[in-house]
Scaffold this active site. Structure first.
Site, short mmCIF file in Angstrom:
data_model
loop_
_atom_site.label_atom_id
_atom_site.label_comp_id
_atom_site.label_asym_id
_atom_site.label_seq_id
_atom_site.Cartn_x
_atom_site.Cartn_y
_atom_site.Cartn_z
N ASP A 240 -53.80 -54.28 -90.62
CA ASP A 240 -52.37 -54.34 -90.35
C ASP A 240 -51.78 -53.12 -91.03
O ASP A 240 -52.14 -52.80 -92.17
CB ASP A 240 -51.73 -55.62 -90.85
CG ASP A 240 -50.37 -55.84 -90.20
OD1 ASP A 240 -50.31 -55.78 -88.95
OD2 ASP A 240 -49.38 -56.07 -90.91
N TYR B 267 -45.95 -44.28 -84.29
CA TYR B 267 -44.92 -43.37 -84.80
C TYR B 267 -45.45 -41.96 -85.07
O TYR B 267 -44.73 -41.12 -85.63
CB TYR B 267 -44.32 -43.93 -86.09
CG TYR B 267 -43.58 -45.24 -85.91
CD1 TYR B 267 -42.23 -45.26 -85.57
CD2 TYR B 267 -44.24 -46.46 -86.07
CE1 TYR B 267 -41.55 -46.46 -85.40
CE2 TYR B 267 -43.57 -47.66 -85.90
CZ TYR B 267 -42.23 -47.66 -85.56
OH TYR B 267 -41.56 -48.85 -85.39
N ARG C 28 -55.15 -45.16 -92.27
CA ARG C 28 -56.23 -45.94 -91.66
C ARG C 28 -57.58 -45.32 -91.99
O ARG C 28 -58.56 -46.03 -92.23
CB ARG C 28 -55.99 -46.03 -90.15
CG ARG C 28 -56.88 -47.05 -89.46
CD ARG C 28 -56.43 -47.32 -88.03
NE ARG C 28 -55.20 -48.08 -88.01
CZ ARG C 28 -54.02 -47.62 -87.59
NH1 ARG C 28 -53.91 -46.38 -87.15
NH2 ARG C 28 -52.96 -48.39 -87.61
#
Length: 201
Positions: A70, A157, A184
Site C-alpha cells: 500500500d 502521480y 516501492r
C-alpha cells in the site's frame, strides 16, 4: 521448481513494476487477477493496515503465500493528504488523471518552496491466511509536486512528482532509475532479500 506467490493487486502499472522488483526473490509471481481474485476493500487507517488487508485477502482466496503493498503520496502543504486515500483522492472510481487534477487544484497558488512531498510504501509478505508473523518492509521517496504534468512513464502521480537532483518527474525517469530510487523499489529490495533468505536463494 519455484514456489508460487500471489501478488495482491489488479493495478496493471503496479503489477508490472512489482514483478520486476520482486523477480529476484526466488518465487514465481502470479497477479491475483490471473486467479480471479477480486480487489480487497481497503478499510485500514494506515498503509500497513491496508497492505495486510490485501495480502491476507489474496492468501485466503488463493491458498498461496501473498505479497501486497500500500502506498501513497503525502503532500506537506495539504497536511499529509492524500495519504492512504491517494488512489481514491478524486472519488471511488477516479482515474490517475482525475486524482492529479484534484491535487493540482488543491495546490493552486502554493509556491514552489511549500510543495514538498513524499511517496511512502509499505510492502508485506504473508506465508498464508493465518500468518501471525508477516514480513513488513517500508520505503520513502522525497520530492516535490510540480505545477504541470511531465512525462508519460510510470503511473499514478508520477507525472507531477519531481525528483531531486534529476530535473525530471518520476514519469520521465528510465524504469531502471525509478526502480532504484522509488519508495516501492526501496521496500521491494528489502523484502526480496528477506524472501531469498526464506527460499534459500
Amino acid at each position: 521448481m519455484r514456489r508460487k506467490l500471489v501478488l495482491a493487486s489488479n493495478n496493471a502499472g503496479k503489477v508490472r513494476e512489482l514483478q520486476t522488483l520482486i523477480s529476484t526473490s526466488g518465487f514465481e509471481i502470479v497477479p491475483q487477477g490471473a486467479l480471479g481474485i477480486p480487489e480487497a476493500e481497503e478499510t485500514g487507517a494506515s498503509f500497513v493496515e491496508n497492505a495486510l488487508i490485501k495480502a491476507y485477502h489474496a492468501a485466503r482466496h488463493s491458498g498461496l503465500p501473498a505479497i501486497a503493498d500500500d502506498s501513497g503520496l503525502e503532500v506537506d502543504a495539504l497536511g499529509g493528504e492524500p495519504g492512504v486515500h491517494s488512489a481514491r483522492y478524486a472519488g471511488p472510481a477516479a482515474s490517475d488523471d482525475d486524482n492529479i487534477d484534484r491535487l493540482l487544484a488543491a495546490l493552486d497558488g502554493v509556491e514552489a518552496g511549500r510543495r514538498g512531498a513524499r511517496f511512502r510504501c509499505v510492502m508485506v509478505f504473508v506465508r498464508d491466511a493465518e500468518d501471525t508473523g508477516p514480513l513488513i518492509a517500508e520505503g520513502c521517496w522525497e520530492g516535490w509536486i510540480g505545477e504541470n504534468r511531465r512525462g508519460s512513464g510510470g503511473f499514478g502521480y508520477d507525472p507531477v512528482f519531481l525528483v531531486p537532483g534529476t530535473g525530471l518527474s518520476a514519469a520521465e525517469l528510465p524504469p531502471e532509475d525509478k526502480n532504484r530510487l522509488s519508495h516501492r523499489g526501496q521496500a521491494a529490495a528489502v523484502l526480496a532479500s528477506r524472501l531469498r533468505a526464506l527460499t534459500g536463494g
